[in-house]
Design an enzyme around this catalytic site. Structure first.
Site, mmCIF file in Angstrom:
data_model
loop_
_atom_site.group_PDB
_atom_site.id
_atom_site.type_symbol
_atom_site.label_atom_id
_atom_site.label_comp_id
_atom_site.label_asym_id
_atom_site.label_seq_id
_atom_site.Cartn_x
_atom_site.Cartn_y
_atom_site.Cartn_z
ATOM 1 C CG ASP A 137 -2.406 -62.189 18.383
ATOM 2 O OD1 ASP A 137 -1.507 -63.017 18.175
ATOM 3 O OD2 ASP A 137 -3.547 -62.316 17.935
ATOM 4 C CE1 TYR A 175 -2.403 -58.688 16.340
ATOM 5 C CE2 TYR A 175 -4.114 -57.049 16.716
ATOM 6 C CZ TYR A 175 -3.690 -58.229 16.138
ATOM 7 O OH TYR A 175 -4.536 -58.934 15.335
ATOM 8 C CD GLU A 199 -6.470 -56.825 13.162
ATOM 9 O OE1 GLU A 199 -6.345 -57.219 14.340
ATOM 10 O OE2 GLU A 199 -6.407 -57.590 12.186
#
Length: 347
Positions: free
Chosen positions: A143, A125, A42
């Site tokens: 996102d 996020y 991520e």
DNA sequence: AATACGGGGGG
DNA sequence: CCCCCAGTATT
């Protein structure tokens, strides 16, 4: 009324899930629920395309396979594995967060959204992504893909540069959210990058085209709405390439501006350095990169001079072209070193 | 609420 | 040359 519409919207979520089961991209972090791996991926893929960061991700988790290994590694080495990726504070923060997990959570990656959110470099996020994928939380990972896909499906002109956009689209996401939020979040990423692309989306292949209001209205290109366009300021830099017998001088940047803690050539010739210098030539080495303009001066050092004390005192590092591979340089300087090496064969 | 932070790729 | 991207931290 809301009930009926809600039912309609929920099928969008399940359609997307069906599509994802057949069309999920085969990526190295898709076969795991290890929160460490999901976390790293991520972070690596923030503002970064898969093709751009995939090698970095693979190399990173190979060298640092778990939290403990990462936490115990020297910062410079973490930076080295981030070389060329950009947004270097991500590497600094990822390292700090690993140490945070060791000290605050006994080395066990926290399970709760709120706890994950406390880690350095993890925002709303990423906390949503990790907690939903690894621990089955119900948080939508909102996102750029969410903004794009949802604004098109609902032909919603809410300005995504508005700072309330995150909350707005989080609410909107609730309408379509299925039970399996983790897979849904990943499905949105795949749909957003493969089908519902920013430019030239493949609407004819989209599993949701019948549900997409923008598509039905033939207005896909009008969404998402984004008003603000910030332009990066121009930046002029000068560097002195101080070298002798194939070795050159570098130093480490601070962490308060661009290229955090990356290595660079001296940006000036200090008073103490003067005595060692034979000549300073502007050899017209000008690097331009985006909004950057970098002028490089070639500095020859008297080959007889003994300058070890000076180097230590001023916290310079002396290295050769091979040694430079062990340091993380900004991309333009990395390119310059490579070119210099191959062009002049200085060894 | 606004801004800085990198680098690669597409049009 | 301008725009976009699996965002976050700082002010």
């Amino acid at each position: 009324m809301e009930n009926i519409e809600n039912q309609d919207f929920k099928q969008i979520g399940s359609k997307l899930l069906d599509w994802y089961k057949k069309n999920a991209r085969d990526l190295p972090f898709r076969q795991t629920k290890d929160p460490y791996k999901i976390w790293i991926c991520e972070i690596v893929f923030q503002q970064t395309r898969i093709s751009q960061g995939l090698n970095h991700y693979n190399n990173f988790v190979k060298r640092f396979p778990d939290v403990k290994t990462l936490a115990e590694a020297p910062e410079d080495e973490v930076l080295l594995y981030w070389k060329g990726l950009g947004y270097y504070s991500r590497a600094i923060n990822i390292h700090k967060a690993a140490q945070q997990i060791m000290t605050d959570y006994y080395g066990v990656f926290p399970h709760d959204y709120e706890e994950i959110l406390k880690l350095k470099g993890i925002g709303k996020y990423t906390a949503a992504a990790v907690s939903s994928i690894c621990f089955d939380s119900k948080m939508p990972a909102v996102d750029g893909n969410f903004y794009r896909v949802l604004s098109r499906i609902f032909a919603d002109d809410f300005d995504i540069s508005n700072s309330r956009a995150f909350n707005y689209f989080s609410e909107l996401a609730q309408l379509v959210l299925p039970e399996n939020v983790g897979d849904f979040n990943q499905a949105m990423m795949d749909l957003g990058s493969e089908i519902c692309k920013p430019k030239n989306p493949l609407c004819h292949e989209c599993p949701l085209n019948q549900d997409c209001l923008a598509f039905q209205l033939n207005k896909v290109s009008e969404f998402p709405v984004k008003t603000k366009k910030v332009k990066a300021a121009d930046l002029d830099l000068k560097y002195y390439f101080v070298h002798r017998n194939g070795q050159f001088l570098i130093q480490q940047r601070k962490d308060d501006f661009i290229w955090k803690k990356l290595f660079e050539f001296p940006p000036e010739i200090s008073e103490e350095l003067m005595p060692f210098i034979k000549s300073v030539k502007n050899v017209n080495h000008k690097l331009t990169h985006k909004n950057l303009s970098i002028e490089i001066f070639n500095v020859e050092v008297d080959s007889e001079s003994v300058w070890e004390d000076f180097i230590i005192k001023n916290q310079y590092i002396i290295t050769d072209f091979e040694g430079s591979h062990e340091k993380s340089f900004p991309k333009p300087l990395e390119n310059y070193i490579q070119n210099y090496h191959t062009a002049y064969r200085i060894l």
